[in-house]
Write an enzyme that holds these catalytic residues in place. Structure first.
Site, PDB file in Angstrom:
ATOM      1  N   HIS A   1       0.749   2.543 -13.508  1.00 20.90           N
ATOM      2  CA  HIS A   1       1.684   3.675 -12.635  1.00 20.90           C
ATOM      3  C   HIS A   1       2.619   3.528 -12.902  1.00 20.90           C
ATOM      4  O   HIS A   1       3.008   2.798 -11.956  1.00 20.90           O
ATOM      5  CB  HIS A   1       0.404   3.025 -10.928  1.00 20.90           C
ATOM      6  CG  HIS A   1      -0.264   3.538 -11.103  1.00 20.90           C
ATOM      7  ND1 HIS A   1      -1.230   4.750 -11.411  1.00 20.90           N
ATOM      8  CD2 HIS A   1      -1.821   2.704 -11.625  1.00 20.90           C
ATOM      9  CE1 HIS A   1      -2.867   5.172 -11.307  1.00 20.90           C
ATOM     10  NE2 HIS A   1      -2.601   3.527 -11.291  1.00 20.90           N
TER      11      HIS A   1
ATOM     12  N   ASP B   1      -3.791  -1.737 -14.444  1.00 24.34           N
ATOM     13  CA  ASP B   1      -3.274  -0.856 -13.195  1.00 24.34           C
ATOM     14  C   ASP B   1      -2.712  -1.417 -12.183  1.00 24.34           C
ATOM     15  O   ASP B   1      -3.090  -1.187 -11.126  1.00 24.34           O
ATOM     16  CB  ASP B   1      -4.898  -1.144 -11.983  1.00 24.34           C
ATOM     17  CG  ASP B   1      -4.783   0.133 -11.470  1.00 24.34           C
ATOM     18  OD1 ASP B   1      -4.304   0.522 -11.392  1.00 24.34           O
ATOM     19  OD2 ASP B   1      -5.925  -0.426 -10.793  1.00 24.34           O
TER      20      ASP B   1
ATOM     21  N   HIS C   1       4.348  -0.568  -5.130  1.00 20.46           N
ATOM     22  CA  HIS C   1       4.392  -0.048  -4.187  1.00 20.46           C
ATOM     23  C   HIS C   1       5.623  -0.289  -3.306  1.00 20.46           C
ATOM     24  O   HIS C   1       5.892  -1.295  -2.962  1.00 20.46           O
ATOM     25  CB  HIS C   1       3.117  -0.040  -2.825  1.00 20.46           C
ATOM     26  CG  HIS C   1       1.946   0.190  -3.115  1.00 20.46           C
ATOM     27  ND1 HIS C   1       2.189   1.659  -3.596  1.00 20.46           N
ATOM     28  CD2 HIS C   1       0.755   0.109  -3.943  1.00 20.46           C
ATOM     29  CE1 HIS C   1       0.799   2.687  -4.025  1.00 20.46           C
ATOM     30  NE2 HIS C   1      -0.064   1.152  -4.260  1.00 20.46           N
TER      31      HIS C   1
HETATM   32 ZN   LIG Z   1      -8.544   3.356  -9.650  1.00 19.54          ZN
HETATM   33 ZN   LIG Z   2      -4.911   2.649 -11.229  1.00 19.62          ZN
END
Ligand SMILES: [Zn+2]
Ligand SMILES: [Zn+2]
Length: 440
Positions: free
Chosen positions: A72, A316, A320
């Protein structure tokens, strides 16, 4: 002027080439591997061409370019958490030469223009290669298909509504039918609404902590449905962040039946289980989606790495902002960072004790993920792009000491002492890490 680079005396590990031997690698000025020394001859030595830069790699492992297929980057929309520049620098520092960027940005990556914008940002700012992943549905709202064809034509390598599951089986079938035409996989964030409100794995630990439980069945029913729809449509399916022994068994059976199903497992599900929550009570650095599972699940996932059920380790990486994680456990956002620690964790916890070989690592971080997502092949052989990583397995590093390259610091491993560090990373022959420092 780009010059030739000679990587001298490293241990080259590439199962795709049947290679595990000490030899030199010559990288041409064009960014491709020009020659690999013959390991049979004088320790694989190559002659140093005039003007070439020599990088000493003795006692280090040279791997074909690792790729993280689940990252991300938060751009556009949450540049306070991560950007293409900082996320790809974190990737480089962790030894990755490429990442796949998830589409749950704000706005979501759901049409050709958004894919193009990401590729342009990457061209300008990225330290490593960026492969865009598009959303399955418009705004990831699960109501209408996104511009899948347009995105595929613009360079999206796969499609997912990651962050949420496409709960409508009818919509998922349509998405798979359509995506299949472009020969790219659908990625599944397998989370049935049964999980709703869950903070930690449902069981003894959720009861002891008084936190809402998230049953394994929420993942397993979703994986079962998506495998069934894969069978119906013939579309390639890749299960993201698989976390339970039951899900792994479903994938194992689908593979045995010859179905085009692949899966990824994250380092946090491999190296942590729910009991960490009892020791580090309400530590939001341990809140992730899916949650940490039982030690039996964890052991099953580790076993899946060696028997071929798990195709890739993917982080992943979910940055944050600190103020968002500094919140009550139930209210804090899900997700942990992972790009800078994945390879050292594998080296420390699985390679050093002998559970995995370096060839396994190359399979799980380079060839497995590239084959699952149809990314360009990378090999330690003449003619291939020089995307490779030199890793020092003896380096001792304390996670977080000296800060992270990522703009966020929500790592569950901060303070952990790990073995190993990427000392050199080349992307298309260009050094993006030199002597352990990101230089891109
Ligand atoms: Zn996910
Ligand atoms: Zn993810």
């Amino acid at each position: 002027m780009p010059t030739q680079l000679l990587l001298r005396g490293g241990r080259l590990v590439d199962p795709a080439e049947g290679l595990d031997a000490v030899a030199d690698v010559l990288v041409g000025a064009d960014g491709a591997i020009a020659a690999v020394g013959d390991p049979a001859a004088e320790a694989g030595a190559l002659e140093v061409p005039k003007g070439a830069t020599v990088i000493e790699c003795a006692e280090k492992v040279v791997l074909p370019g690792p790729v993280d297929v689940h990252v991300h980057l938060r751009e556009p929309g949450r540049e306070d958490e991560e950007t293409v520049a900082t996320g790809t620098r974190a990737a480089a520092r962790g030894g990755f030469t490429a990442v796949c960027a998830m589409p749950n940005t704000d706005p979501a990556i759901d049409d050709g223009a958004a894919v193009r914008a990401l590729l342009e940002s990457a061209e300008r700012d990225a330290a490593v290669r960026v492969h865009p992943v598009g959303a399955l549905t418009r705004r990831r709202a699960g109501e209408a298909l996104a511009e899948i064809g347009e995105m595929a034509a613009t360079g999206a390598v796969a499609f997912t509504d990651d962050g949420s599951w496409l709960a409508s089986s009818r919509m998922m079938r349509m998405a798979m039918d359509y995506t299949k035409r472009f020969g790219v996989p659908v990625l599944s964030h397998a989370e049935d609404p049964l999980a709703r409100g869950g903070a930690v794995n449902e069981g003894e630990v959720s009861t002891l902590l008084g936190l809402p439980g998230w049953p394994s069945a929420a993942e397993e029913t979703a994986v079962a449905r998506d495998i069934r729809l894969c069978e119906l449509t013939g579309c390639r399916l890749h299960v993201q962040h698989l976390s339970t022994a039951g899900s792994l068994e479903l994938v194992r059976r689908a593979k045995a039946a010859g179905m085009p199903v692949t899966c990824e497992v994250t380092p946090h599900h491999l190296f942590l289980d729910e009991t960490a929550l009892l020791q580090r009570r309400y530590d939001t650095a341990l809140k992730m989606n899916p949650p940490l599972r039982t030690s039996a699940d964890r052991e099953a996932l580790v076993a899946g790495l060696t028997d071929g059920t798990v195709d890739c380790v993917a982080t992943d990486h979910a940055p944050h902002a600190a103020h968002e994680k500094e919140m009550e456990f139930e209210l804090a956002p899900y997700g942990v960072t992972g790009l800078e620690t994945a390879l050292p964790l594998l080296a420390t916890r699985l390679v050093a004790p002998g559970t995995l070989s370096w060839a396994d690592v190359a399979r799980l971080l380079c060839h497995g993920p590239r084959s699952a997502l149809g990314l360009p092949e990378v090999r330690l052989a003449a003619g291939f792009a020089a995307d490779l990583t030199v890793f020092d397995p003896e380096a001792r590093v304390e996670v977080g000491a000296g800060g992270f390259e990522s703009r966020s610091a929500n790592s569950p491993w901060t303070g952990e002492r790990l073995l190993g560090r990427a000392t050199e990373v080349l992307v298309g022959g260009k050094p993006v890490v030199r002597s352990g420092k990101v230089v891109a």
